[in-house]
Design an enzyme around this catalytic site. Structure first.
Site, short mmCIF file in Angstrom:
data_model
loop_
_atom_site.label_atom_id
_atom_site.label_comp_id
_atom_site.label_asym_id
_atom_site.label_seq_id
_atom_site.Cartn_x
_atom_site.Cartn_y
_atom_site.Cartn_z
CE LYS A 58 -8.01 -0.39 5.57
NZ LYS A 58 -6.75 -0.38 4.82
CG HIS A 74 -1.91 0.94 1.43
ND1 HIS A 74 -1.67 2.26 1.74
CD2 HIS A 74 -3.26 0.82 1.35
CE1 HIS A 74 -2.84 2.89 1.83
NE2 HIS A 74 -3.82 2.05 1.61
CD GLN A 100 -7.09 -5.26 3.63
OE1 GLN A 100 -8.23 -5.70 3.76
NE2 GLN A 100 -6.86 -3.97 3.46
CB CYS A 111 -3.67 3.07 -1.61
SG CYS A 111 -4.87 4.33 -1.28
CG ASP A 126 0.58 -2.14 6.33
OD1 ASP A 126 -0.36 -2.19 7.15
OD2 ASP A 126 0.49 -1.58 5.23
C1 LIG Z 1 -5.79 0.39 4.77
C2 LIG Z 1 -4.38 0.04 4.66
C3 LIG Z 1 -3.37 0.94 5.04
C4 LIG Z 1 -3.66 2.33 5.51
O1 LIG Z 1 -4.43 2.34 6.66
P1 LIG Z 1 -4.99 3.74 7.21
O2 LIG Z 1 -6.03 3.30 8.19
O3 LIG Z 1 -5.58 4.45 6.04
O4 LIG Z 1 -3.87 4.46 7.83
C5 LIG Z 1 -2.07 0.52 4.94
N1 LIG Z 1 -1.76 -0.70 4.51
C6 LIG Z 1 -2.69 -1.61 4.13
C7 LIG Z 1 -2.27 -2.96 3.68
C8 LIG Z 1 -4.04 -1.25 4.19
O5 LIG Z 1 -4.95 -2.14 3.81
#
Ligand SMILES: *Cc1c(COP(=O)(O)O)cnc(C)c1O
Length: 405
Positions: free
Chosen positions: A225, A122, A202, A363, A199
């Site tokens: 999320k 992302h 997701q 993104c 990260d």
């Molecule tokens: C949604 C997402 C982000 C960003 O999260 P925010 O809540 O917008 O800060 C980063 N990495 C992944 C894999 C995502 O799905």
């Protein structure tokens, strides 16, 4: 206990509304999840009964608010099996958390150091590191991916060296749904002494990571999320790393003592929590974690896999439809296109039928560049979606195809 999706759906008020005259079919869960009543109630309850600023007042309301906020931190610590509660830093979300770490590494990296990202990221897990490289003269290397949307681990191994200081990879790709082999990625990085940031934005709605077992140095996620509110998330960092990093923002809450000659910083976690935080959001994040655990991640995983398999099978029956991201290890995200049709046009038509899907680059422009496409249609499923909703999606996509070809 049987998984009762109809009963679960009664927990989510928004799932009962209509869009353009049709029952809402919400398949944009990879962008944000919907919120159950208990999470909404927790926000209302906080502002109705306990609202005060935290960590400061001796008065009763301030104590109540502080206790509730700190209880949420504790809950998050337990959920992710984190060793110390002060290793849980509240942030405004995954993006904020990554920027905090990237900023901290400005004072650690030197010219010629190397950092490694994956092809599946992302933008949140690319851009802050590019900015870091610009500031420090460090070099960004990329783990390539296969046509199936799976990272090439042998290539990763050949990128690792004594120069590697940091590796940052997502747990699950939001654009394709690929689950990355982060255990292996972390282990290999540690053999050359590099730190790893995962990260998890997701992944945390689908699986429950055990952070001590994973041994990542940093792990970030967003509440929104995982059935929680927007504007709150966490940075997990190993104590020794968080102690090593300088503060990110200055202000109230993060200090021990301030004079005009010198300021000393508060201990963890407060060193990284300048200013009044999203108190209601933090508390509601705790409520969301309780809610998800009341359903159970094992049950969620089994059910979402069923939905994924069914949706994949039914969508592939549509002529000219291609799915991007076909690795074996994947979660309930389906990115697709239909030959000769722009994804935006499909998204617009299915919206007219009440179906919310994402269209665009999600993104993750480098992934779209890899496939040489402008974007995809992305349907992402949560445990509150149904097979009937998959049928509605498939029927709507068929209709769109007929209209557009
Ligand atoms: C949604 C997402 C982000 C960003 O999260 P925010 O809540 O917008 O800060 C980063 N990495 C992944 C894999 C995502 O799905």
């Amino acid at each position: 206990m049987a998984f009762d999706v109809q009963k679960i759906r009664t927990d989510f008020p928004i799932l009962h509304r209509t869009v353009n005259g049709y029952p809402l079919v919400y398949l944009d869960n990879a962008a944000t999840s919907q919120k159950p009543q208990v999470v909404i109630d927790s926000i209302v309850d906080y502002y109705s009964k306990h609202n005060a600023n935290i960590h400061r007042g001796v008065h009763s309301l301030s104590q109540e608010a502080t206790d509730a906020y700190e209880a949420a931190r504790k809950k998050i610590q337990e959920h992710f099996n984190i060793k110390h509660s002060h290793e849980v830093i509240f942030t405004s979300g995954a993006t904020h958390s990554i920027n905090l770490v990237a900023n901290g590494f400005s004072s650690i990296l030197k010219q010629g150091d190397e950092v490694i990202v994956s092809a599946l990221e992302h933008h949140s897990n690319i851009v802050p590191w590019q900015m870091l490289c610009e500031r420090t003269g460090a070099i960004l290397k990329v783990i390539p991916m296969s046509e199936e949307g799976v990272l090439l681990l042998s290539e990763y191994e050949s990128l690792l060296s004594k120069k590697t200081k940091l590796v940052f990879v997502n747990h699950i790709s939001n654009a394709l749904g690929t689950i990355n082999p982060i255990e292996t990625i972390i282990k290999k990085a540690h053999t050359v002494g590099a730190a790893v940031l995962i990260d998890g934005a997701q992944s945390c709605s689908h699986i429950k990571p055990d952070l001590q077992q994973l041994d990542a140095d940093f792990y970030v996620t967003s509440a929104h999320k995982m059935c929680g509110p927007t504007g709150v998330g966490i940075l997990y960092g190993k104590e020794q790393w968080l102690n090593k990093l300088p503060p990110y923002q200055g202000g109230g809450e993060m200090i021990k003592e301030v004079t005009f000659e010198k300021t000393t910083y508060a201990a963890l976690p407060h060193k990284f929590e300048a200013g009044t935080p999203n108190i209601a959001g933090g508390i509601a994040f705790g409520a969301a974690i309780d809610y998800l655990n009341s359903i159970g991640f094992e049950a969620i995983g089994v059910y979402e896999k069923e939905l994924l398999d069914y949706a994949t099978q039914e969508l592939l029956k549509i002529e000219g439809l291609k799915i991007y991201g076909t690795g074996v290890e994947k979660t309930s995200v389906i990115s697709f296109n239909i030959e000769g049709i722009h994804p935006y046009d499909i998204g617009t038509i299915v919206d007219k039928l009440g179906i919310a899907v994402r269209t665009g680059h999600h993104c993750a422009q480098p992934i779209m560049d890899f496939y040489e496409i402008p974007g995809t249609v992305r349907a992402s499923f949560a445990f509150y979606n149904t097979k009937e909703e998959v049928d509605s999606l498939v029927a709507a996509v068929k209709k769109a195809r007929l209209m557009l070809t």
